[in-house]
Write a protein that holds these residues in place. Sequence first.
Motif, PDB file in Angstrom:
ATOM      1  N   ASP A  41       0.806  -1.217   0.000  1.00  0.00           N
ATOM      2  CA  ASP A  41       0.000   0.000   0.000  1.00  0.00           C
ATOM      3  C   ASP A  41       0.844   1.275   0.000  1.00  0.00           C
ATOM      4  N   SER A  42       1.729   1.369  -0.984  1.00  0.00           N
ATOM      5  CA  SER A  42       2.555   2.573  -1.095  1.00  0.00           C
ATOM      6  C   SER A  42       1.786   3.738  -1.710  1.00  0.00           C
ATOM      7  N   HIS A  43       0.756   3.466  -2.488  1.00  0.00           N
ATOM      8  CA  HIS A  43      -0.156   4.501  -2.999  1.00  0.00           C
ATOM      9  C   HIS A  43       0.560   5.769  -3.468  1.00  0.00           C
ATOM     10  N   ASP A  44       1.573   5.590  -4.327  1.00  0.00           N
ATOM     11  CA  ASP A  44       2.289   6.695  -4.983  1.00  0.00           C
ATOM     12  C   ASP A  44       3.141   7.553  -4.049  1.00  0.00           C
ATOM     13  N   HIS A  45       3.353   7.151  -2.811  1.00  0.00           N
ATOM     14  CA  HIS A  45       4.138   7.970  -1.877  1.00  0.00           C
ATOM     15  C   HIS A  45       5.631   7.679  -2.101  1.00  0.00           C
ATOM     16  N   HIS A  85      -4.060  -1.542   5.667  1.00  0.00           N
ATOM     17  CA  HIS A  85      -3.210  -0.437   6.126  1.00  0.00           C
ATOM     18  C   HIS A  85      -2.865  -0.573   7.611  1.00  0.00           C
ATOM     19  N   LYS A  86      -3.049  -1.767   8.173  1.00  0.00           N
ATOM     20  CA  LYS A  86      -2.749  -2.008   9.590  1.00  0.00           C
ATOM     21  C   LYS A  86      -1.717  -3.124   9.694  1.00  0.00           C
ATOM     22  N   LYS A  87      -0.620  -2.829  10.385  1.00  0.00           N
ATOM     23  CA  LYS A  87       0.408  -3.861  10.526  1.00  0.00           C
ATOM     24  C   LYS A  87      -0.083  -5.005  11.414  1.00  0.00           C
ATOM     25  N   LYS A  88       0.415  -6.196  11.075  1.00  0.00           N
ATOM     26  CA  LYS A  88      -0.004  -7.405  11.805  1.00  0.00           C
ATOM     27  C   LYS A  88       1.103  -8.435  11.656  1.00  0.00           C
ATOM     28  N   GLY A 145       0.955   5.664   4.762  1.00  0.00           N
ATOM     29  CA  GLY A 145       0.681   6.206   6.087  1.00  0.00           C
ATOM     30  C   GLY A 145      -0.663   6.875   6.222  1.00  0.00           C
ATOM     31  N   PHE A 146      -1.113   7.579   5.203  1.00  0.00           N
ATOM     32  CA  PHE A 146      -2.423   8.239   5.215  1.00  0.00           C
ATOM     33  C   PHE A 146      -2.648   9.060   6.477  1.00  0.00           C
ATOM     34  N   GLY A 147      -1.637   9.818   6.887  1.00  0.00           N
ATOM     35  CA  GLY A 147      -1.758  10.656   8.069  1.00  0.00           C
ATOM     36  C   GLY A 147      -1.518   9.933   9.373  1.00  0.00           C
ATOM     37  N   GLY A 148      -1.312   8.631   9.302  1.00  0.00           N
ATOM     38  CA  GLY A 148      -1.015   7.832  10.493  1.00  0.00           C
ATOM     39  C   GLY A 148       0.362   7.190  10.345  1.00  0.00           C
ATOM     40  N   GLU A 149       0.511   6.037  10.926  1.00  0.00           N
ATOM     41  CA  GLU A 149       1.787   5.338  10.915  1.00  0.00           C
ATOM     42  C   GLU A 149       2.065   4.725   9.544  1.00  0.00           C
ATOM     43  N   ALA A 150       3.261   4.994   9.017  1.00  0.00           N
ATOM     44  CA  ALA A 150       3.726   4.397   7.771  1.00  0.00           C
ATOM     45  C   ALA A 150       4.814   3.393   8.132  1.00  0.00           C
ATOM     46  N   THR A 151       4.664   2.145   7.673  1.00  0.00           N
ATOM     47  CA  THR A 151       5.585   1.093   8.096  1.00  0.00           C
ATOM     48  C   THR A 151       5.943   0.133   6.975  1.00  0.00           C
ATOM     49  N   VAL A 152       7.072  -0.529   7.167  1.00  0.00           N
ATOM     50  CA  VAL A 152       7.492  -1.702   6.407  1.00  0.00           C
ATOM     51  C   VAL A 152       7.904  -2.745   7.443  1.00  0.00           C
ATOM     52  N   ALA A 153       8.183  -3.960   6.979  1.00  0.00           N
ATOM     53  CA  ALA A 153       8.581  -5.008   7.924  1.00  0.00           C
ATOM     54  C   ALA A 153       9.782  -5.766   7.385  1.00  0.00           C
ATOM     55  N   LEU A 154      10.577  -6.257   8.312  1.00  0.00           N
ATOM     56  CA  LEU A 154      11.677  -7.172   8.016  1.00  0.00           C
ATOM     57  C   LEU A 154      11.337  -8.500   8.676  1.00  0.00           C
ATOM     58  N   GLU A 171      14.520 -17.670   9.164  1.00  0.00           N
ATOM     59  CA  GLU A 171      15.018 -18.751  10.025  1.00  0.00           C
ATOM     60  C   GLU A 171      14.378 -18.705  11.402  1.00  0.00           C
ATOM     61  N   THR A 172      14.213 -17.507  11.946  1.00  0.00           N
ATOM     62  CA  THR A 172      13.654 -17.360  13.294  1.00  0.00           C
ATOM     63  C   THR A 172      12.182 -16.944  13.276  1.00  0.00           C
ATOM     64  N   MET A 173      11.697 -16.504  12.115  1.00  0.00           N
ATOM     65  CA  MET A 173      10.347 -15.947  11.946  1.00  0.00           C
ATOM     66  C   MET A 173      10.151 -14.699  12.806  1.00  0.00           C
ATOM     67  N   LYS A 174      11.242 -14.032  13.144  1.00  0.00           N
ATOM     68  CA  LYS A 174      11.170 -12.768  13.882  1.00  0.00           C
ATOM     69  C   LYS A 174      10.777 -11.658  12.917  1.00  0.00           C
ATOM     70  N   VAL A 175       9.819 -10.835  13.341  1.00  0.00           N
ATOM     71  CA  VAL A 175       9.322  -9.716  12.540  1.00  0.00           C
ATOM     72  C   VAL A 175       9.737  -8.417  13.204  1.00  0.00           C
ATOM     73  N   ASP A 176      10.277  -7.502  12.406  1.00  0.00           N
ATOM     74  CA  ASP A 176      10.703  -6.195  12.902  1.00  0.00           C
ATOM     75  C   ASP A 176      10.047  -5.122  12.034  1.00  0.00           C
ATOM     76  N   PHE A 177       9.125  -4.371  12.607  1.00  0.00           N
ATOM     77  CA  PHE A 177       8.482  -3.290  11.870  1.00  0.00           C
ATOM     78  C   PHE A 177       9.352  -2.040  11.946  1.00  0.00           C
ATOM     79  N   LYS A 178       9.460  -1.344  10.815  1.00  0.00           N
ATOM     80  CA  LYS A 178      10.223  -0.106  10.736  1.00  0.00           C
ATOM     81  C   LYS A 178       9.281   1.015  10.322  1.00  0.00           C
ATOM     82  N   GLU A 179       9.351   2.136  11.043  1.00  0.00           N
ATOM     83  CA  GLU A 179       8.480   3.267  10.725  1.00  0.00           C
ATOM     84  C   GLU A 179       9.157   4.170   9.708  1.00  0.00           C
ATOM     85  N   LEU A 180       8.354   4.691   8.796  1.00  0.00           N
ATOM     86  CA  LEU A 180       8.817   5.662   7.793  1.00  0.00           C
ATOM     87  C   LEU A 180       8.362   7.041   8.240  1.00  0.00           C
ATOM     88  N   THR A 181       9.162   8.062   7.954  1.00  0.00           N
ATOM     89  CA  THR A 181       8.837   9.407   8.399  1.00  0.00           C
ATOM     90  C   THR A 181       8.789  10.371   7.220  1.00  0.00           C
TER      91      THR A 181
END
Length: 163
Positions: free
Chosen positions: A8-12, A119-122, A139-148, A152-162
Motif C-alpha cells: 500500500d505505497s499509494h504513490d508515496h 493499512h494495519k500492521k499485523k 501512512g495516510f496521516g497515520g503510521e507508515a511502516t514496512v517489515a523485516l 530462520e527465526t520468523m522474527k518480525v521487525d516493523f520499521k516506521e517511515l517518516t
Amino acid sequence: MLLGLLSDSHDHVLHIKQAVTIFKDESVDLVLHAGDFCSPFTIPPFEGLPLKGVFGNNDGDHYLLLEKFKEIGAEHMGTFGEFELSGERIALYHGTDHPITTALEVCSNYDIVVSGHTHKKKAKIVNDTLAINPGTVHGFGGEATVALVDTETMKVDFKELTG
C-alpha cells in the motif's frame, strides 16, 4: 534469509525511497510488495533490489506496471503469488477479499502469508503459519511502516517511515 515486506505505497515516492534505503541498509535478500503501488512511476526506485510484487485493488495501468517491473528486472506475479524460498512456502496476496486472506492463513499450505490492504500492521502465528501485514508505506496521516522478516527465526521487525 531476510525479507523486506511492504504494501500500500499509494504513490508515496518519499516513503518508497525510505523503504528502499532501509532494505538496502539491512541487506535484505528479497523484497515483497503486496500491492497498491498505484502508478508505474513508483517502480523505478526499487531498481537494484530483488523484488516480487502482486497487484492491489488500486493499481492503475497494469500493462505499464508490468513494463516497469520488466525494466528493473523484477518479478510481478499477477494478483497472487506463491513460491518457495529456502524451504519456506510463501504466499503473497494483496488482501482485497478478507475471506481469501483468512483462508490462506489457516490452510497450513504456507509457512508465511504476506498481505496488505487494511493499512494495519499485523504479525501473528495462525496454526503454523506466520501471517503478516507490513502496514502501509503511505501512512495516510497515520503510521507508515514496512517489515523485516528473518525466515530462520520468523522474527518480525516493523520499521516506521517518516516525512
